[in-house]
Motif scaffolding. Structure first.
Motif, mmCIF file in Angstrom:
data_model
loop_
_atom_site.group_PDB
_atom_site.id
_atom_site.type_symbol
_atom_site.label_atom_id
_atom_site.label_comp_id
_atom_site.label_asym_id
_atom_site.label_seq_id
_atom_site.Cartn_x
_atom_site.Cartn_y
_atom_site.Cartn_z
ATOM 1 N N ILE A 1 0.847 -1.194 0.000
ATOM 2 C CA ILE A 1 0.000 0.000 0.000
ATOM 3 C C ILE A 1 0.883 1.245 0.000
ATOM 4 C CG2 ILE A 1 -1.832 1.247 1.185
ATOM 5 C CD1 ILE A 1 -2.673 -1.506 0.159
ATOM 6 N N ALA A 2 0.567 2.196 -0.866
ATOM 7 C CA ALA A 2 1.312 3.461 -0.902
ATOM 8 C C ALA A 2 1.058 4.230 0.389
ATOM 9 C CB ALA A 2 0.878 4.291 -2.109
ATOM 10 N N SER A 3 2.148 4.681 1.031
ATOM 11 C CA SER A 3 2.006 5.353 2.326
ATOM 12 C C SER A 3 2.242 6.853 2.267
ATOM 13 C CB SER A 3 2.999 4.750 3.322
ATOM 14 O OG SER A 3 4.337 4.995 2.902
ATOM 15 N N THR A 4 2.645 7.390 1.134
ATOM 16 C CA THR A 4 2.886 8.810 0.875
ATOM 17 C C THR A 4 4.195 9.320 1.467
ATOM 18 O OG1 THR A 4 1.789 9.797 2.816
ATOM 19 C CG2 THR A 4 0.387 9.229 0.938
ATOM 20 N N ILE A 5 4.888 8.540 2.305
ATOM 21 C CA ILE A 5 6.163 8.990 2.862
ATOM 22 C C ILE A 5 7.176 7.863 2.755
ATOM 23 C CG2 ILE A 5 5.162 10.675 4.451
ATOM 24 C CD1 ILE A 5 5.512 8.677 6.674
ATOM 25 N N ASN A 6 8.453 8.236 2.757
ATOM 26 C CA ASN A 6 9.531 7.264 2.664
ATOM 27 C C ASN A 6 10.349 7.315 3.946
ATOM 28 O OD1 ASN A 6 11.273 5.344 1.592
ATOM 29 N ND2 ASN A 6 12.580 6.895 0.641
ATOM 30 N N ASP A 7 9.770 6.801 5.013
ATOM 31 C CA ASP A 7 10.398 6.885 6.322
ATOM 32 C C ASP A 7 9.979 5.675 7.149
ATOM 33 O OD1 ASP A 7 11.897 8.011 8.381
ATOM 34 O OD2 ASP A 7 10.187 9.094 9.189
ATOM 35 N N MET A 8 10.698 5.424 8.246
ATOM 36 C CA MET A 8 10.334 4.316 9.125
ATOM 37 C C MET A 8 8.966 4.566 9.748
ATOM 38 S SD MET A 8 12.183 2.944 12.603
ATOM 39 C CE MET A 8 13.686 2.462 11.758
ATOM 40 N N LEU A 9 8.063 3.597 9.597
ATOM 41 C CA LEU A 9 6.719 3.716 10.149
ATOM 42 C C LEU A 9 6.586 2.894 11.415
ATOM 43 C CD1 LEU A 9 4.517 3.545 6.917
ATOM 44 C CD2 LEU A 9 5.322 5.555 8.161
ATOM 45 N N ARG A 10 5.920 3.462 12.405
ATOM 46 C CA ARG A 10 5.749 2.831 13.709
ATOM 47 C C ARG A 10 4.476 1.974 13.728
ATOM 48 N NH1 ARG A 10 10.890 4.031 15.617
ATOM 49 N NH2 ARG A 10 11.208 6.288 15.791
ATOM 50 N N ARG B 1 9.324 8.125 11.977
ATOM 51 C CA ARG B 1 10.506 8.581 12.694
ATOM 52 C C ARG B 1 10.770 10.061 12.459
ATOM 53 N NH1 ARG B 1 15.800 5.112 11.734
ATOM 54 N NH2 ARG B 1 15.335 5.781 9.588
ATOM 55 N N ALA B 2 10.301 10.607 11.337
ATOM 56 C CA ALA B 2 10.512 12.019 11.030
ATOM 57 C C ALA B 2 9.380 12.910 11.527
ATOM 58 C CB ALA B 2 10.682 12.214 9.525
ATOM 59 N N GLY B 3 8.455 12.360 12.308
ATOM 60 C CA GLY B 3 7.402 13.164 12.905
ATOM 61 C C GLY B 3 6.127 13.276 12.095
ATOM 62 N N THR B 4 6.108 12.737 10.887
ATOM 63 C CA THR B 4 4.887 12.764 10.080
ATOM 64 C C THR B 4 3.897 11.721 10.592
ATOM 65 O OG1 THR B 4 6.148 13.427 8.134
ATOM 66 C CG2 THR B 4 3.954 12.532 7.748
ATOM 67 N N ILE B 5 2.626 12.068 10.600
ATOM 68 C CA ILE B 5 1.572 11.123 10.971
ATOM 69 C C ILE B 5 0.659 10.947 9.768
ATOM 70 C CG2 ILE B 5 -0.399 10.668 12.478
ATOM 71 C CD1 ILE B 5 0.993 12.273 14.634
ATOM 72 N N ILE B 6 0.463 9.693 9.375
ATOM 73 C CA ILE B 6 -0.452 9.396 8.281
ATOM 74 C C ILE B 6 -1.689 8.714 8.840
ATOM 75 C CG2 ILE B 6 1.383 9.277 6.566
ATOM 76 C CD1 ILE B 6 1.248 6.237 6.726
ATOM 77 N N TYR B 7 -2.781 8.754 8.081
ATOM 78 C CA TYR B 7 -4.029 8.170 8.571
ATOM 79 C C TYR B 7 -4.790 7.529 7.415
ATOM 80 C CZ TYR B 7 -6.438 12.224 6.600
ATOM 81 O OH TYR B 7 -6.936 13.184 5.742
ATOM 82 N N SER B 8 -5.652 6.600 7.774
ATOM 83 C CA SER B 8 -6.518 5.937 6.793
ATOM 84 C C SER B 8 -7.932 5.875 7.333
ATOM 85 C CB SER B 8 -6.020 4.514 6.516
ATOM 86 O OG SER B 8 -6.947 3.804 5.712
ATOM 87 N N LYS B 9 -8.890 6.225 6.482
ATOM 88 C CA LYS B 9 -10.299 6.171 6.855
ATOM 89 C C LYS B 9 -11.027 4.990 6.218
ATOM 90 C CE LYS B 9 -10.977 11.126 7.757
ATOM 91 N NZ LYS B 9 -11.829 12.309 7.494
ATOM 92 N N ASP B 10 -10.279 4.164 5.481
ATOM 93 C CA ASP B 10 -10.928 3.040 4.802
ATOM 94 C C ASP B 10 -10.231 1.712 5.113
ATOM 95 O OD1 ASP B 10 -8.613 3.420 3.393
ATOM 96 O OD2 ASP B 10 -9.576 3.805 1.471
ATOM 97 N N ASP B 11 -9.914 1.517 6.373
ATOM 98 C CA ASP B 11 -9.350 0.251 6.845
ATOM 99 C C ASP B 11 -7.984 -0.046 6.232
ATOM 100 O OD1 ASP B 11 -9.858 -1.892 8.675
ATOM 101 O OD2 ASP B 11 -10.106 -3.246 6.978
ATOM 102 N N ILE C 1 8.608 10.708 16.273
ATOM 103 C CA ILE C 1 7.499 10.219 17.093
ATOM 104 C C ILE C 1 7.546 8.697 17.060
ATOM 105 C CG2 ILE C 1 4.994 10.138 17.406
ATOM 106 C CD1 ILE C 1 6.227 12.848 17.988
ATOM 107 N N LYS C 2 7.754 8.083 18.221
ATOM 108 C CA LYS C 2 7.901 6.627 18.284
ATOM 109 C C LYS C 2 6.597 5.925 18.609
ATOM 110 C CE LYS C 2 10.322 2.855 20.592
ATOM 111 N NZ LYS C 2 11.287 2.448 21.630
ATOM 112 N N THR C 3 5.776 6.525 19.465
ATOM 113 C CA THR C 3 4.592 5.830 19.952
ATOM 114 C C THR C 3 3.365 6.725 19.874
ATOM 115 O OG1 THR C 3 3.647 4.665 21.875
ATOM 116 C CG2 THR C 3 5.105 6.513 22.333
#
Length: 729
Positions: free
Chosen positions: A652-661, A677-687, A702-704
């Motif tokens: 799935i495309a995540s829009t960022i190229n960084d370590m995801l928690r 890890r770079a502080g970006t937060i992504i979200y999904s509204k469709d599961d 942001i780790k947690t």
């Protein structure tokens, strides 16, 4: 460091403007002890612990700006809106009162390095990293981004009242200019210089601008910043700060510049001619001020020295040495008193022009980066980790408005009655009783060399446990109010505890790597080393409820399981890559690791099948949504998704190229959030099918993430603590 209100720049006898340049990075700090009374809450603050390092007093408001696009403000004249506060001030002092602080809406996450206003305070400008320029016309409530045309760091901003122009400067000699009636247009000015500028000053008496910077750079402009003249100086040292002294018959019209090598430059009557003044110091000079009441000039150094001159800057002598990095010096009590601040919460005061100094009791070990006068006798000190201190008696005594948090937060845990816990580096153990708006340290027996990575609750006993290197475990039986040390190996090679597990029946397990697994069968009261193979480091573990077993994974394909936490057996899968993630649902165990390796077992770990993923990314987490969809996240923005119980996985495309928690999901709306890890937060509204990035909050790691369902807030921990409203469907 602080800067004067622009009006004061025109009419005060002494013009003192502090630079936007730090001489060294602030030290890591511990948190001041928790107090019985709750501190002030800054309404609307998205990053709970930004670094504060700039201030501005404009009209009837005081502004403090800093990291993560943060600007907070308080009214200077609102007696009806003052509430009582008593924290850790000395018992003999009077109760402290504080104005209400509010976070402005900036919409950016860049560090803000400069802040100023025009002569009547109707327009406010802030500048910072990546060419940031912000403009406010509503007294600082809301800020709009202005296109600067550069990505260079802007360190300073000034308003030229004579020519009605704004001039910004910074990295690699960048100078930008804008007319006051057209702030949508900023023009780069070629000065012929490429040394980074630290500050630009407007000298009202001379109707000119002076810019100082690295490599002994001094420039002047008499036409509102359109053209610049370089003034030769007898030094190549970086210029740190400039003050102008006028109206003193004994001193004359004198300008003084503090330098990075402990020397100063002095000019008398002619701004084009400067004399180099040596002092007893060779340290970076961090602050400079003129005391018109006592006719003394004082300088601060990065080595903790305070230097004094009583002849207008010709001769200097040391008058104090704190051995701490000093950051700011300010006049208060109608100019009768001097205050100094610095690292380790150091504060000093002098009521005789700086000739003698007394040290004030320290309320924090965090660095105080600036001092600002609110009104009358009221002062605020600010600094790292969101630190705010306040004095109502011209700096003689202080109380904590906001406790600083400077250490990395590794995990958040919600307890009862809106009680939150957070653990992290250097013995960080903090709690919040107001849904994460403010955090206070918990006094316990932890040491600064303890590094807490995990916190867990056991349902049966209601005991809480925290753990980390060098093999330390603390336990609480009163919802985290008090803690007792129950294991202290003192050797990270014996117990680098990555994660705590609980079977919710009174057994705790501390997963180690390096070191040995330790367990407790009595809700954390006593601990012992487990039996089993421990030559490979373990990185993650779970308690598999359906299989009634603990399982841990780690180095070189290591997989171990245990029924009781005491005896562990190795499981051989033939995989030699590091395993980083493990998850169990009602029927299946899942393990992920390097090179996109994904394993599944449908018989409680006896047999394993490798699932093709067609990726080489490292899988770091595996989880399941409310609808049963499986998600795996990892480095380089990896998201894998399966909606058929793991039979097939899609990238799935995540829009960022960084370590995801690890993802978290809002139980009310089903929206899923993942931090990077770079502080970006992504979200999904469709599961998990599609992902979008949230509005930028911070550039820090942001780790947690955790969700406060009662407050409808998303909390995050790492280099910063964040608190933002949950999204709506």
């Amino acid at each position: 460091m602080s800067s004067l209100h622009p009006v004061a720049q025109f009419y005060c006898l002494a013009l003192v403007c502090c630079l936007g340049l730090s001489g060294c990075e602030s030290k890591q700090q511990n948190i001041a002890p928790i107090t019985e009374n709750k501190p002030a809450v800054i309404q609307g603050l998205r990053v709970t612990n930004p670094a504060f390092f700039r201030d501005l007093h404009a009209r009837d408001r005081v502004f403090i700006a800093g990291s993560d696009g943060t600007i907070i403000f308080s009214e200077t004249t609102n007696p009806e809106n003052i509430s009582s506060l008593s924290t850790s001030a000395p018992a003999a002092s009077k109760p402290t009162h504080h104005n209400q602080w509010q976070a402005a809406n900036t919409g950016v996450n860049n560090n803000i390095l400069g802040l100023t206003s025009n002569q009547n305070g109707t327009d406010l400008i802030a500048v910072g990293e990546d060419g940031l320029i912000l403009h406010s016309t509503d007294a600082g409530n809301n800020w709009q981004i202005k296109a600067s045309g550069t990505q260079k760091k802007l360190r300073t901003i000034v308003f030229d009242a004579e020519h009605q122009t704004w001039v910004a400067g910074g990295e690699e000699g960048i100078v930008l200019r804008s007319a006051s009636n057209n702030l949508d247009k900023w023009t780069a000015v070629d000065t012929g210089q490429h040394s980074t500028l630290s500050a630009i000053y407007y000298l009202a008496a001379k109707k000119m601008l002076l810019a100082i910077g690295e490599n002994g750079l001094l420039m002047s402009s008499t036409d509102g910043g359109s053209h610049w003249k370089t003034i030769p100086l007898p030094t190549q040292a970086a210029l740190i700060q400039l003050i102008s002294i006028t109206g003193n018959n004994n001193i004359g019209n004198t300008a003084i510049i503090a330098c990075a090598d402990g020397s100063l430059l002095r000019s008398e009557n002619d701004i084009n001619n400067w004399e180099k003044i040596t002092t007893s110091s060779s340290a970076y000079l961090t602050g400079l001020i003129y005391d018109p009441v006592h006719t003394t000039v004082l300088a601060l150094s990065a080595d903790g020295e305070i230097l004094l001159s009583d002849d207008g800057g010709k001769l200097w002598a040391p008058v104090a040495d704190t051995h701490e990095y000093l950051t700011d010096i300010a006049l208060t009590n109608n100019g009768k008193k001097l205050l100094v601040s610095g690292a380790q919460g150091v504060q000093l005061q002098s009521d005789n022009g700086g000739r003698t100094w007394s040290t004030l009791p320290s309320l924090t070990s965090a660095t105080i980066d600036g001092l600002v006068e609110i009104s009358g006798q009221q002062l605020v000190a600010y600094g790292e980790g969101g630190l705010l201190l306040q004095s109502d008696d011209a700096g003689s005594s202080w109380s904590v408005l906001k406790t600083p948090i400077t250490e990395f937060v590794h995990q958040l845990l919600k307890g009862d009655n809106d009680h939150w816990l957070a653990v992290g580096a250097k013995g960080l153990l903090i709690s919040s009783t107001n849904q994460g708006q403010d955090w206070q340290s918990i006094a316990s027996a932890q040491q600064t060399n303890d590094y807490f990575l995990s916190v867990v609750r056991d349902k049966k006993s209601a005991a809480l446990a925290i753990a980390g290197p060098p093999g330390t475990v603390l336990v609480s039986n009163d919802e985290g109010k008090s803690w007792r040390v129950r294991l202290a190996l003192g050797d990270a090679n014996q117990g680098y505890f990555h994660q705590l597990l609980s079977d919710d029946k009174g057994t705790f397990v501390a997963i180690a790597g390096p070191g040995k697994i330790h367990f407790s069968a009595d809700a954390g009261e006593t601990w012992a080393a487990s039996a089993g193979e421990n030559s490979k480091q373990l990185f993650a573990g779970i308690y598999d409820q359906p299989g009634q077993q603990f399982i841990a994974v780690g180095q070189q394909g290591a997989i171990q399981n245990s029924r009781d936490g005491k005896n562990w057996q190795a499981i051989n899968t033939g995989i030699t890559h590091n395993m980083q993630a493990i998850y169990a649902d009602k029927k299946t165990l899942w393990i992920g690791g390097e090179q996109g390796i994904l394993l599944r077992s449908d018989d409680a770990g006896t047999n394993w099948e490798q699932i093709p993923t067609n990726i080489t990314n490292t899988i770091l987490t595996i989880s399941q949504t409310r609808k049963g969809t499986l998600l795996a996240t990892g480095n380089n923005g990896l998201i894998l998704r399966s909606d058929d119980s793991g039979k097939h996985w899609a990238i799935i495309a995540s829009t960022i190229n960084d370590m995801l928690r690890k993802p978290v999901q809002d139980p009310a709306t089903g929206i899923i959030y993942i931090a990077s890890r770079a502080g970006t937060i992504i979200y999904s509204k469709d599961d998990g099918k599609h992902w979008r990035a949230m509005e930028p909050i911070t550039q820090a790691s942001i780790k947690t993430l955790a969700i406060d369902t009662d407050a409808r807030m998303l909390l995050g921990g790492g280099e910063r603590l964040i608190r933002i409203p949950l999204l709506i469907p």
